[in-house]
Enzyme design. Structure first.
Site, PDB file in Angstrom:
ATOM      1  N   ARG A  28       5.769  -3.258  -3.731  1.00 22.73           N
ATOM      2  CA  ARG A  28       4.267  -3.196  -2.963  1.00 22.73           C
ATOM      3  C   ARG A  28       3.851  -1.525  -2.952  1.00 22.73           C
ATOM      4  O   ARG A  28       4.579  -0.802  -3.419  1.00 22.73           O
ATOM      5  CB  ARG A  28       4.492  -3.762  -1.405  1.00 22.73           C
ATOM      6  CG  ARG A  28       3.398  -4.135  -0.711  1.00 22.73           C
ATOM      7  CD  ARG A  28       2.852  -5.303  -1.206  1.00 22.73           C
ATOM      8  NE  ARG A  28       1.872  -5.910  -0.004  1.00 22.73           N
ATOM      9  CZ  ARG A  28       0.877  -5.566   0.100  1.00 22.73           C
ATOM     10  NH1 ARG A  28       0.367  -4.837  -0.779  1.00 22.73           N
ATOM     11  NH2 ARG A  28      -0.112  -6.231   1.038  1.00 22.73           N
ATOM     12  N   LYS A  29       2.645  -1.573  -2.313  1.00 22.42           N
ATOM     13  CA  LYS A  29       2.020  -0.024  -2.488  1.00 22.42           C
ATOM     14  C   LYS A  29       3.070   0.787  -1.562  1.00 22.42           C
ATOM     15  O   LYS A  29       3.437   0.119  -0.789  1.00 22.42           O
ATOM     16  CB  LYS A  29       0.466  -0.296  -1.840  1.00 22.42           C
ATOM     17  CG  LYS A  29       0.197  -0.647  -0.705  1.00 22.42           C
ATOM     18  CD  LYS A  29      -1.274  -0.534  -0.315  1.00 22.42           C
ATOM     19  CE  LYS A  29      -1.483  -0.856   1.175  1.00 22.42           C
ATOM     20  NZ  LYS A  29      -3.055  -0.853   1.186  1.00 22.42           N
ATOM     21  N   ARG A  45     -10.259   3.301  -9.114  1.00 19.90           N
ATOM     22  CA  ARG A  45      -9.909   4.368  -8.181  1.00 19.90           C
ATOM     23  C   ARG A  45      -9.170   5.333  -8.843  1.00 19.90           C
ATOM     24  O   ARG A  45      -8.272   5.235  -9.931  1.00 19.90           O
ATOM     25  CB  ARG A  45      -8.901   3.435  -7.278  1.00 19.90           C
ATOM     26  CG  ARG A  45      -8.245   4.278  -6.353  1.00 19.90           C
ATOM     27  CD  ARG A  45      -7.329   3.774  -5.326  1.00 19.90           C
ATOM     28  NE  ARG A  45      -7.960   2.741  -4.386  1.00 19.90           N
ATOM     29  CZ  ARG A  45      -7.572   1.546  -4.313  1.00 19.90           C
ATOM     30  NH1 ARG A  45      -6.316   0.984  -4.770  1.00 19.90           N
ATOM     31  NH2 ARG A  45      -8.246   0.467  -3.558  1.00 19.90           N
ATOM     32  N   GLY A  69     -14.177  -4.643   7.588  1.00 22.12           N
ATOM     33  CA  GLY A  69     -14.743  -5.964   7.239  1.00 22.12           C
ATOM     34  C   GLY A  69     -13.672  -6.984   7.690  1.00 22.12           C
ATOM     35  O   GLY A  69     -14.219  -8.019   7.545  1.00 22.12           O
ATOM     36  N   CYS A  93      -8.837  -1.680   6.399  1.00 20.49           N
ATOM     37  CA  CYS A  93      -8.710  -0.675   5.439  1.00 20.49           C
ATOM     38  C   CYS A  93      -9.705   0.447   6.243  1.00 20.49           C
ATOM     39  O   CYS A  93      -9.389   1.637   5.746  1.00 20.49           O
ATOM     40  CB  CYS A  93      -9.524  -0.763   3.964  1.00 20.49           C
ATOM     41  SG  CYS A  93      -8.590  -2.093   3.191  1.00 20.49           S
ATOM     42  N   GLY A  94     -10.517   0.183   7.114  1.00 20.52           N
ATOM     43  CA  GLY A  94     -11.276   1.253   7.979  1.00 20.52           C
ATOM     44  C   GLY A  94     -10.525   1.601   9.095  1.00 20.52           C
ATOM     45  O   GLY A  94     -11.095   2.403   9.704  1.00 20.52           O
TER      46      GLY A  94
END
Length: 633
Positions: A257-258, A138, A523, A528-529
């Site tokens: 965390r992110k 990434r 998914g 994430c989508g």
């Protein structure tokens, strides 16, 4: 302490230059003589632990004793970060690559904590379940701006891994992901990216992710704020070492965390601020007219919780100093006070709720004032209330620059083959001075195209029949978003991208809609989508179907369907499924989606519409015939 050989190679091209977002060659000075790091007023000063291999402090050096104690009894990830700092993982990548190339070891012998955790600080995510020994790499692409040369480099980097694995994805954060990468090839890719003014450092796991801005920055006649300089400035804040001018900032190298930050440049909110930890929404000051930002906080999506951002009742001017200072203050509070044990609760929203919005606001203002930079936070300003319709990013649209237009190009599901990367690069070189803008809808924009050359552009074979690229796609296929899916992701329950692209084509063939319909695929429940944002969201989930041979229901690939998400000024998340356990098989999913399009979005059958139009033509013809006959009589 000077940098080691590996660090020298890695840090050769590093310093970001202002709003242009470009790197420049830099020397690699020692970190400095100071042996301590000054923390904020609310933390204890601790001795800086310097990594001998890099000459930089470790990420944990910026944590107070209290935070270190919590991390020591925290999650597995926290213990891994304490045992071996993630901010120096690039050194390990170069060393592992050398040993693998020279036959001293194989990828299977890489330390497990490095392979599946620490290498994420270099942007390398091991896809162990789907492609063992290969990684998704990434990047960081502030504001989603790339160029043709970079696009060709992406193609060159992944092509060797074959057409099934060696692909490039545009992400929902205006970012780029390279797929199929092997450790032994990683140093050449990292070096090549640095030579092209890009990096992968601090782009994954517990780091501040790619800075999202307006894809129309600087080319928008309704722009309120040009987000490019601000996105680059925050990117520098989190990933550029202020002491050395080199990539990788250990100060933000050990987050709980992110963390996601998005800056919107107009009322369209093309950055989707409502699903980011920090969302900056442009708004003029009610009294002075000065342009600034209202701040929203805590939006995120995960397997356990999906939360829409909350209003913070804070407004800041839209200048670089104010924006950077605000983000730094919130990041410091988050880094030192957020959860270190339960990772599902280690997102900003949980901390805001722990404080309460009003108290959190006070804490942020207190932190900002302690920096003494002259930044003033005011109460949120009233947002515009007059009618506004979110604009389309695909197709041809005028720019404020005379004689220039922007051309949005559909990249179905954000997936690019090496050949398609080069074709997009060729278009950019020919028509947009090599510049390409990425969108959170996983598409591309060619800016600054000469208006007189638009017809030539649209006639290019790469935008013609048989190509996946389109400048004027249908209202359904043009608004597709998809996560990676089971092809590469071990968490995904279903394959998404291929299914998504196939389904929207068939929907276009069968029904007609009178407005863009956004269909998102994801998914698994991590979303994430971003299916909760979509008009129609399809999330991988268990389904069961009667087996005619046994008379019993058996498990099959399926999905839950969400309906009614919105983006823009009136953003809203659809948190509960509209329908659960729908089989993924096309013969069952397609009719379900058609029914939803008809009942919820006014779609009509294409055959019926054609028949209706033909009937109208026949009726008109009969009237004309009768009128002619009447005159002849």
């Amino acid at each position: 302490m000077a940098y080691g050989t590996m660090a020298l190679r890695h840090l050769l091209v590093v310093a970001l230059l202002g709003g242009a977002g470009a790197f420049a060659p830099a020397t690699t000075p020692a970190f400095g003589a100071s042996s301590t790091t000054q923390l904020s007023e609310s933390s204890t000063v601790v001795e800086a632990e310097v990594d001998e291999r890099t000459g930089k402090p470790t990420g944990k050096s910026f944590l107070s004793e209290e935070v270190l104690e919590r991390a020591a009894v925290g999650s597995k990830i926290e213990k891994i970060k304490l045992a071996k700092d993630g901010t120096s993982a690039f050194v390990d990548v170069y060393e592992y690559a050398r040993k693998i190339r020279e036959g001293e070891m194989t990828w299977e012998e890489v330390e497990a904590a490095d392979l599946d955790t620490r290498l994420k600080w270099v942007g390398m995510l091991h896809r162990n379940k789907r492609t063992p020994g290969q990684f998704m790499m990434r990047l960081k692409v502030p504001n989603g701006i790339v160029n043709a040369e970079q696009m060709r480099f992406y193609a060159d980097s992944v092509e060797k891994y074959g057409p099934e694995v060696g692909v490039v994805d545009i992400t929902t954060r205006q970012n780029i992901q390279l797929r199929g990468v092997k450790i032994e090839d990683a140093p050449d890719i990292i070096d090549g990216l640095h030579a092209l003014n890009q990096t992968t450092l601090q782009s994954a796991l517990d780091n501040v992710r790619n800075m999202v801005g307006s894809p129309l920055a600087g080319i928008d006649d309704q722009e309120m704020v040009d987000t490019r300089e601000l996105c680059n400035a925050i990117n520098d804040l989190v990933s550029l070492d202020p002491e050395t001018g080199t990539r990788g900032n250990p100060m933000w190298g050990n987050m709980p965390r992110k963390f996601n930050i998005a800056i919107s440049g107009s009322r369209d909110d093309f950055a989707h601020t409502h699903i980011n930890d920090i969302g900056l929404q442009p708004c003029p000051h009610a009294e002075t007219g000065e342009m600034g930002f209202n701040l929203v906080l805590g939006g995120y999506m995960s397997i356990k919780r999906v939360a829409e951002s909350v209003e913070s009742d804070m407004w800041i001017p839209a200048d670089r100093n104010s924006v950077v200072t605000l983000c730094e203050a919130i990041l410091r509070i988050f880094r030192d006070e957020s959860e270190r044990k339960d990772r599902q609760k280690a997102r900003l929203m949980w901390l805001v709720e722990k404080y309460g919005v009003e108290e959190f606001k006070k804490e942020v203002i207190k932190e900002i004032e302690s920096y003494d930079r002259g930044v003033k936070v005011e109460d949120a300003q009233p947002a515009p209330t007059d009618a506004f319709e979110r604009r389309d990013l695909l197709g041809v649209h005028d720019q404020p620059q005379k004689g220039k237009v922007r051309v949005g190009v559909l990249i179905p599901a954000g997936r690019l083959s090496p050949r398609e990367c080069r074709e997009l690069a060729d278009l950019a070189d020919e028509y947009s001075d090599g510049e390409i803008r990425l969108t959170v809808e996983q598409n591309a924009i060619l800016p600054n195209v000469d208006k007189k050359r638009v017809d030539d552009l649209l006639k290019e074979s790469v935008l013609g029949a048989g190509s996946r690229f389109q400048a004027n796609p249908g209202m359904i296929e043009g608004n597709l978003v998809s996560c990676t899916g089971a092809q590469f992701c071990g968490l995904a329950l279903i394959e998404t991208k291929a299914n998504a692209e196939s389904i929207v084509k068939k929907l276009e063939e069968k029904v007609t809609v009178d407005r863009p319909i956004r269909i998102h695929w994801t998914g698994c429940p991590n979303s994430c989508g971003q299916v909760q944002c979509a008009d129609i969201g399809i999330m991988g989930a268990p389904a069961r179907k009667l087996d005619p041979e046994t008379g019993k229901k058996k498990a099959i690939p399926g999905c839950n369907i969400f309906v009614g998400g919105r983006i823009g000024e009136d953003a809203h998340l659809a948190l509960e499924p509209y329908k659960k356990g729908v089989p993924l098989a096309e013969e069952e999913l397609l009719p379900e989606l058609i029914e939803i399009l008809k009942s919820e979005f006014g779609a009509v059958d294409k055959v019926a519409k054609k028949a209706k139009k033909a009937g109208k033509v026949r009726r008109v013809a009969r009237k004309i015939k009768s009128a002619i006959k009447g005159k002849s009589d």
